[in-house]
Design an enzyme around this catalytic site. Structure first.
Site, PDB file in Angstrom:
ATOM      1  CD  GLU A 295      -2.838   1.061   2.303  1.00  0.00           C
ATOM      2  OE1 GLU A 295      -2.895   1.130   3.109  1.00  0.00           O
ATOM      3  OE2 GLU A 295      -4.356   1.645   1.287  1.00  0.00           O
ATOM      4  N   GLY A 428       3.517   1.039  11.159  1.00  0.00           N
ATOM      5  CA  GLY A 428       2.644   1.155  11.936  1.00  0.00           C
ATOM      6  C   GLY A 428       2.765  -0.315  12.232  1.00  0.00           C
ATOM      7  CB  ALA A 429       0.573  -2.218  11.864  1.00  0.00           C
ATOM      8  CD  GLU A 431      -4.872  -2.476   5.129  1.00  0.00           C
ATOM      9  OE1 GLU A 431      -3.527  -1.648   6.696  1.00  0.00           O
ATOM     10  OE2 GLU A 431      -5.280  -1.394   5.188  1.00  0.00           O
ATOM     11  CG  ASN A 432      -0.440  -6.978   4.491  1.00  0.00           C
ATOM     12  OD1 ASN A 432      -0.214  -6.147   3.039  1.00  0.00           O
ATOM     13  ND2 ASN A 432       0.275  -6.791   5.479  1.00  0.00           N
ATOM     14  CG  HIS A 464      -5.897   1.408  12.454  1.00  0.00           C
ATOM     15  ND1 HIS A 464      -6.760   2.105  12.881  1.00  0.00           N
ATOM     16  CD2 HIS A 464      -5.529   0.861  11.124  1.00  0.00           C
ATOM     17  CE1 HIS A 464      -6.308   2.877  11.015  1.00  0.00           C
ATOM     18  NE2 HIS A 464      -5.479   2.267  10.516  1.00  0.00           N
ATOM     19  CD  GLU A 465      -3.287  -2.114  10.536  1.00  0.00           C
ATOM     20  OE1 GLU A 465      -3.753  -2.182   9.860  1.00  0.00           O
ATOM     21  OE2 GLU A 465      -2.079  -0.933  10.978  1.00  0.00           O
TER      22      GLU A 465
HETATM   23 ZN   LIG Z   1      -5.230   1.313   8.829  1.00  0.00          ZN
END
Ligand SMILES: [Zn+2]
Length: 1025
Positions: A295, A428-429, A431-432, A464-465
């Site tokens: 992304e 930070g992370a 979400e795949n 969040h993810e």
């Molecule tokens: Zn996000």
């Protein structure tokens, strides 16, 4: 995606007016459109279509032979209008009035015709000149002399490239990808092949898709009917990261085809695409690891694909790896086959239908902890030696997964959910789908060194993810202009879920803090509507800012409060059900709300005033008897009308909530909607005071009449707890923002803050420390040491008893623990209340134990910062940084190392972070921000950014949130004209695309505002401190 939080929340200071920043001329400001049409990318003219229509309108039937040839060959190539317009323009002499001397006999009719033709010709030239310049190159406008190539794109082999737009054509849709990869982690290269099953929606000869950085060795084409492979030609157009496969036959609507592309490429050394990294294990042995971050636009660098979110397809992924490595992808592993040379090929099950940016794979040595949740296997993966820090993440994920499945009434659709801590990761992370990736510090929790703030961070980011598995993965925004649909929702759900199942964490305090800082950014002229038209890669990268995340989330909070929790949940469920596995625009969300509200309220009309306009309203209220007069205008960070013009077209539909002495908090949801410039609310009875925007659920600032401010200040001083902690923090914020503008005397803001002597909750104290901290930072950098220390004394007097009450432990509620961190940090920074003596004693004990003594985690950073002041202490901290395995502890040490006053050490820290060996490059923006905040380092940080600008851009990409953070972090405390000119000159000397970056414009605006704030308020400060 979750930008790294520590950076995200430190948004720049803007306190004053601006005298130089005009609206960017070519940015479409939807707010100025009175009817607020949502401007979708398709509607924006990014090609000189206008020129073609004008020319053709004049004489389509007069086309000469050359043009006709061009026209027919263009049709054959399936070219867009734009290419043809170029052809027409080249031969446009035929339309010019001089051709037959048509104007030599100037009859009235001829004059009119000539005048018309001249107007048209000028329009054509202007349209051609103005429109395409900045949109056809990846790099923006700085490339000179490319107009021909831009209008009529040429492939790398010199042939005409049959597509000229950044967005892909929709004639061909991918259905399924079969991707095989064989990475070599030591040579940092990989071989790949991708077979894409396609369906034609319209007849065409060309298949246009994305690909960048690939050496394509062979492309074959097969139609479903003939099932015979044919090798075909490929054209490459690197400016748009596109390739075109020229089919050997016309592709017919409704028919299926497949193409197979074999290629090789380098594993990326940046943080995006398929990238490689090395780390040292506990025995100091070098290990290789590879992961993906696609992304927003990097899937195309790992494999040729239709790399736009709306092109959803399924994926079958095969990866060849070394025996000792583990390979992970979105789906569960289907089979493992041993090959020659100790290699193994893993094949993963076919995925659900999804966007390319959500595809992911990881190869490296890993261990995992797992637990089954209603048929989904949840696993947390880490490098082998850190698996002991994975328990908290697993427990948290299990709880949150159950919560979301119940709340959304849609089961998580995959059989597995992996969360992986990557040793070097920019965001930070991410979400795949089925394979969430994190930094180690945002997933791992160490019982002895992680503080309450660390626990919150890990919990929030997992929340969040996980929310993205529904918002973003199951239902995806059609295009990046609506990124807020993904990020605003995930951010909203992050806090909402924590409120529901981890209430003890008081996560609303963090949300409030983030919301206030986001509003500061949104009050700048350089802000943007959260739904903004975007095309270029920089524009897309720039959408990942706190507005998409926190303004988006704040608007949803406001809507939820207005509609009630039940109605909100129903609409959300309906939206997810209606659009599962599909893509949406903002309107689809509002349609779902309207279906639920059943015409009692037009949510779409209301919410468009918030998503299509930048900024937010200032609501001014005045109480007269039992009536409350309210009016709205746009809130600006400055007051100069020539810069911040009063624009009557700005109008929001604002849910107005309030509490009074006769109306308590349980009733506050009964709100009224202010959908015109002004209105009157009947309070029904005489009241002593009124507080508008209850609990700060609304995204606006409130200004009261003098008497009403006075009544609120009296209330705070006599009985503060009548108001909620959110409202107290909100009042502190609003009055300081208004004082910065001169709408309220600065004296009055300080007078309101005096009630803090009786305050014992975190949110209001944190906001007061933030507001006064900004003023302190500016005074200190300008050398006003006397005023700066008077400011500290004033704040100290208010917080003294609170500071004295703090013990150096980890006891208490999470909120109390965070308050302790903030207060002791303040006290030690300014050497108050024996703070440094106590901290130094703890530091000495820790050093004496060789770092094994267990320090209270919440005050660890403060203790380390005091220790870092000595040469010996700093060196010991650095040696610990290198040797320890807890990222939570390393972060605290790094913060302390960067607080040194020795500029050589600071320079070394920044340089080492850029090198990435001792300090990982993922920490660089955090280090630059920390160095830039302190007096010793604020000039150095900027010098470092200038010196290394090209390297930074190469590593983090222009426009990315990391670059936004670096630009803001190295400039936001400048407040002199010399620095303003210096920053401006530097960015002007870079490419035009760089100078036009929103973060650059924002940095210049913030410096300008700082200068003006100081000019205006320095005298007032001298009086009221
Ligand atoms: Zn996000």
């Amino acid at each position: 995606m979750e930008p790294f939080t520590n950076d995200r929340l430190q948004l720049p200071r803007n306190m004053i007016e601006n005298s130089m920043f005009e609206e960017e001329p070519d940015v479409v400001d939807l707010a100025k459109e009175p009817c607020l049409h949502p401007l979708e990318p398709d509607e924006v003219e990014y090609e000189p279509r206008g020129s073609r229509l004008l020319v053709r309108g004049l004489g389509e039937h007069e086309m000469d032979e050359d043009e006709e040839d061009y026209e027919s060959s263009a049709k054959l190539l399936g070219m867009s209008f734009m290419n043809r317009s170029a052809g027409l323009r080249n031969s446009s002499a035929g339309y010019r009035p001089s051709a037959e001397g048509a104007c030599s006999v100037p009859s009235a009719r001829t004059l009119v015709v000539c005048a018309f033709i001249i107007v048209v010709a000028v329009s054509v030239i202007m349209v051609i000149y103005l429109l395409p310049r900045c949109t056809f190159t990846k790099e923006g406008c700085h490339k000179q002399n490319q107009s021909i190539g831009l209008i009529q794109p040429l492939a790398t082999n010199g042939k005409l490239f049959p597509w000229a737009q950044i967005r892909l054509p929709t004639a061909i849709m991918p259905q399924r990808y079969e991707l095989s990869l064989h990475p070599n982690l030591t040579s940092m290269t990989f071989k790949g092949s991708v077979t894409i099953l396609l369906q034609a929606r319209q007849a065409t000869w060309n298949i246009i898709l994305h690909s960048t950085g690939h050496n394509i060795s062979r492309v074959t084409f097969m139609s479903a009917v003939s099932s015979q492979e044919k090798q075909v030609e490929i054209l490459e157009y690197p400016y748009h990261d596109q390739i075109a496969i020229v089919a050997p036959e016309a592709l017919l609507a409704g028919h299926s085809y497949s193409v197979k592309i074999e290629y090789s490429a380098n594993i990326s050394s940046s943080y995006c695409g398929f990238y490689g990294l090395t780390y040292r294990d506990e025995n100091n042995k070098r290990k290789y690891f590879a992961a993906t971050q696609f992304e927003p636009l990097a899937a195309r660098s790992a494999f040729p694909c239709f790399d736009e979110p709306a092109f959803k397809a399924t994926f079958i992924i095969k990866i060849i790896r070394d025996e000792q490595h583990t390979a992970l992808s979105n789906m569960p592993k289907k089979s493992s086959v041993s090959m020659e040379d100790g290699l193994v090929q893993d094949e993963f099950s076919e995925s659900v239908k999804m966007s390319t940016y959500l595809v992911a794979f990881i190869v490296g040595e890993m261990r995992n902890l797992s637990e089954d949740v209603n048929g989904t296997l949840v696993s947390v993966y880490t490098v082998p030696e850190k698996i002991g820090q994975a328990h908290h993440a697993l427990e948290t994920t299990v709880k949150l997964l159950e919560f979301y499945e119940n709340y959304f009434e849609i089961k998580y659709p995959l059989k597995k959910l992996d969360l992986v801590a990557i040793p070097d990761f920019e965001a930070g992370a991410m979400e795949n789908w089925g394979l969430l990736t994190f930094r180690e510090e945002t997933l791992l929790y160490d019982n002895t060194t992680s503080s309450v703030a660390d626990r919150k961070l890990v919990t929030k980011i997992i929340a969040h993810e996980l929310a993205h598995q529904w918002f973003g993965n199951l239902v995806t925004m059609q295009w990046w202009n609506d990124l807020w649909l993904n990020e605003g929702f995930a951010t909203f759900m992050e806090y909402f879920s924590l409120e529901k199942i981890f209430k003890e964490l008081y996560s609303y305090e963090d949300f409030l803090d983030a919301q206030l800082k986001t509003m500061k950014k949104d009050s700048l002229n350089s802000s943007h509507p959260i739904s903004s038209s975007v095309q270029s890669s920089e524009q897309i990268e720039e959408m990942f800012d706190s507005l998409s995340y926190f303004k988006g989330a704040s608007l949803l909070l406001m809507l939820k409060t207005f509609l009630s929790e039940d109605v909100f949940q129903h609409a959300v469920i309906l939206y997810l059900h209606n659009h599962s596995y599909a893509s949406t625009q903002s309107d689809d969300l509002w349609d779902s709300f309207n279906e639920v509200t059943n015409k009692t309220l037009d949510v779409k009309r209301m919410m468009k005033t918030w998503t299509l306009q930048k900024g937010f309203p200032l609501v001014t209220v005045q109480r007269k008897g039992t009536e409350l007069f309210i009016q709205q205008e746009r809130f600006f960070s400055g007051r100069k009308p020539e810069i911040y013009p009063v624009d009557a077209s700005y109008l929001w539909h604002i849910p107005i909530t309030y509490v009074t002495d006769g109306r308590n908090y349980s009733e506050y949801r009964a709100v009224s909607l202010l959908d015109k410039k002004s209105d009157i609310i009947n309070l029904t009875e005489q009241v002593q005071w009124v507080k508008v925007n209850t609990n700060m659920t609304g995204y606006y600032i409130v200004h009261y009449a003098d008497d009403d401010w006075a009544a609120l200040i009296t209330l705070l001083k006599t009985n503060p707890y009548v108001l909620s902690d959110k409202d107290r923090a909100n009042l502190i914020n609003n009055i300081f923002e208004l004082a910065g503008l001169g709408k309220v005397p600065l004296q009055r803001a300080f007078s309101l803050m005096d009630y803090l002597i009786n305050e014992n909750q975190t949110a209001p104290i944190a906001e007061a420390l933030f507001q006064t901290g900004l003023i302190y930072d500016l005074l200190e950098k300008l050398g006003h040491m006397d005023l700066a220390s008077r400011l500290v004394s004033r704040v100290h007097k208010l917080l003294q008893s609170q500071i004295q009450r703090q013990a150096w432990t980890d006891e208490g509620t999470p909120s109390a623990r965070e308050l302790r961190s903030a207060l002791l940090e303040f006290a030690c920074t300014h050497s108050l209340e024996n703070c440094t003596t106590t901290a130094m004693k703890l530091f000495d004990d820790w050093v004496a134990s060789n770092g094994t003594y267990s320090l209270p985690t919440d005050v660890m950073t403060t203790v380390f910062k005091v220790g870092a002041k000595t040469e010996k202490g700093w060196s010991f901290l650095l040696s610990m940084y290198i040797s320890i395995g807890s990222e939570a502890e390393k972060n605290k040490i790094l913060e302390a190392l960067a607080s040194s006053e020795d500029v050589r050490k600071l320079y070394w820290l920044m340089k080492s972070s850029l090198d990435g060996d001792i300090i990982r490059t993922q920490k660089l923006s955090q280090v630059i921000r920390a160095v830039g905040r302190h007096f010793a380092g604020h000039l150095l940080a900027w010098d470092f950014v200038k010196e290394n600008w090209n390297k930074l851009v190469q590593k983090f990409h222009l426009g990315s949130y990391t670059m936004q953070s670096i630009v803001a972090g190295s400039t936001h405390l400048f407040s002199t004209k010399a620095h303003l000119s210096e920053v401006q000159a530097f960015f002007e000397s870079q490419s035009e695309a760089t100078f036009r970056l929103r973060c650059v414009q924002e940095a210049l605006e913030v410096i300008q505002l700082n200068i003006q704030w100081m000019e205006k308020n320095l005298k007032a400060l001298a009086c009221c401190l």
